[in-house]
Scaffold this motif. Sequence first.
Motif, short mmCIF file in Angstrom:
data_model
loop_
_atom_site.label_atom_id
_atom_site.label_comp_id
_atom_site.label_asym_id
_atom_site.label_seq_id
_atom_site.Cartn_x
_atom_site.Cartn_y
_atom_site.Cartn_z
N LEU A 128 35.25 39.47 44.17
CA LEU A 128 36.46 38.64 44.23
C LEU A 128 37.18 38.64 42.89
N ARG A 129 36.43 38.54 41.81
CA ARG A 129 37.03 38.58 40.48
C ARG A 129 37.74 39.90 40.21
N GLY A 130 37.14 40.99 40.70
CA GLY A 130 37.71 42.30 40.43
C GLY A 130 38.89 42.67 41.30
N LEU A 131 38.96 42.09 42.51
CA LEU A 131 39.98 42.50 43.47
C LEU A 131 41.11 41.50 43.67
N VAL A 132 40.80 40.21 43.62
CA VAL A 132 41.74 39.22 44.12
C VAL A 132 43.03 39.15 43.31
N ARG A 133 42.96 39.37 42.01
CA ARG A 133 44.16 39.22 41.18
C ARG A 133 45.18 40.31 41.46
N ARG A 134 44.77 41.41 42.06
CA ARG A 134 45.70 42.49 42.38
C ARG A 134 46.10 42.50 43.85
N LEU A 135 45.23 42.01 44.72
CA LEU A 135 45.48 42.11 46.16
C LEU A 135 46.02 40.84 46.78
N VAL A 136 45.94 39.72 46.08
CA VAL A 136 46.36 38.43 46.63
C VAL A 136 47.42 37.83 45.73
N ARG A 137 48.37 37.15 46.31
CA ARG A 137 49.46 36.54 45.55
C ARG A 137 49.56 35.05 45.86
N GLY A 138 50.31 34.34 45.00
CA GLY A 138 50.62 32.93 45.24
C GLY A 138 49.46 31.99 45.06
N GLY A 139 49.48 30.90 45.84
CA GLY A 139 48.47 29.87 45.72
C GLY A 139 47.08 30.35 46.04
N ALA A 140 46.97 31.30 46.98
CA ALA A 140 45.65 31.83 47.33
C ALA A 140 45.01 32.52 46.14
N ARG A 141 45.83 33.22 45.36
CA ARG A 141 45.29 33.90 44.19
C ARG A 141 44.83 32.88 43.15
N ARG A 142 45.63 31.84 42.94
CA ARG A 142 45.23 30.82 41.96
C ARG A 142 43.93 30.15 42.38
N LEU A 143 43.78 29.93 43.69
CA LEU A 143 42.56 29.28 44.17
C LEU A 143 41.36 30.20 44.01
N LEU A 144 41.48 31.44 44.46
CA LEU A 144 40.35 32.35 44.42
C LEU A 144 40.03 32.81 43.00
N ALA A 145 41.04 32.80 42.13
CA ALA A 145 40.81 33.20 40.74
C ALA A 145 40.07 32.14 39.95
N SER A 146 40.04 30.90 40.45
CA SER A 146 39.29 29.85 39.77
C SER A 146 37.80 30.06 40.02
N TRP A 147 36.97 29.51 39.13
CA TRP A 147 35.54 29.69 39.32
C TRP A 147 35.08 29.05 40.61
N ALA A 148 35.54 27.82 40.88
CA ALA A 148 35.11 27.12 42.09
C ALA A 148 35.55 27.87 43.34
N GLY A 149 36.80 28.34 43.34
CA GLY A 149 37.30 29.06 44.50
C GLY A 149 36.52 30.33 44.75
N SER A 150 36.24 31.08 43.69
CA SER A 150 35.46 32.31 43.83
C SER A 150 34.04 32.01 44.29
N ALA A 151 33.47 30.91 43.77
CA ALA A 151 32.10 30.55 44.13
C ALA A 151 31.99 30.21 45.61
N VAL A 152 32.95 29.44 46.11
CA VAL A 152 32.92 29.05 47.52
C VAL A 152 33.15 30.26 48.42
N ALA A 153 34.12 31.10 48.05
CA ALA A 153 34.39 32.31 48.83
C ALA A 153 33.20 33.25 48.82
N ALA A 154 32.54 33.36 47.67
CA ALA A 154 31.35 34.21 47.57
C ALA A 154 30.21 33.65 48.43
N ALA A 155 30.09 32.32 48.49
CA ALA A 155 29.07 31.70 49.34
C ALA A 155 29.34 32.00 50.81
#
Length: 253
Positions: free
Chosen positions: A134-161
């Motif tokens: 998620l850290r390696g892909l999301v900043r290039r493939l996702v835009r807007g609020g979804a990117r800000r959410l997934l780029a955060s540690w908590a967002g990445s942690a939940v998505a990874a779970a």
Amino acid sequence: MMGFSHAATGVLAGIAVTAPLHVAVGGPQGPVGLAAWAVLGAGAALVPDLDHPSSTVTRSQGFVTGLLSRGARSLSLAVYDFTRTPADDSGGGHRHLLHTPAFAVAVGALTGLACQLSWWATTATVWFLSFLALRGLVRRLVRGGARRLLASWAGSAVAAAAATALFLSSWAGQPPGWVVGAAVALGMVVHSLGDALTPAGVPLAWPVPVRGRRWAMLGAPRWMRFRTGTWPEWVVRAGSLVGTVAVGYALVA
């Protein structure tokens, strides 16, 4: 740094091995299985850069991965000093031990053994690789609020779970440990092959000496190499993502 490019090539490698793995162990090959292997491949393809203090993997878990990075660099330097020949003069830090296929196989084997012995090791490994992906892909493939959410540690942690839960639930039982270890080794090797396309090269043959140098920096023919951030890297990145879609469609159809 080629973080996104490494993750993209890891995605393609992860999906490409699902068919033979499915034949070998009867693992998942539907859309969920494909997505799981793509994520594992992307995450594993970022692991070798743990030997760099500012890489995606080093910064991913703060103090913990920072400490692992320092340990990885110390190990790389120690192994370099112990195995170097008089002709070696490359330093032994970044792009050394962690960028060798031999080390990738060793890490994959140890990971596979740990995962075979412990469900918790499997869960932790899959979660960590998913987080890295998620850290390696999301900043290039996702835009807007979804990117800000997934780029955060908590967002990445939940998505990874969530990705980890999908991966584990797609198997009838605990996946064989060697399968997870193979994904780790494959992603690490793909990373090294990607770096072999750059002018500096990597020590692909270690520990076998090449022209008297055990840490000889090898790579693609000179005309195929490129500097990071230039258009050939974009071609590799785009080609990997397009290839992922094509292979995934062929496997599902």
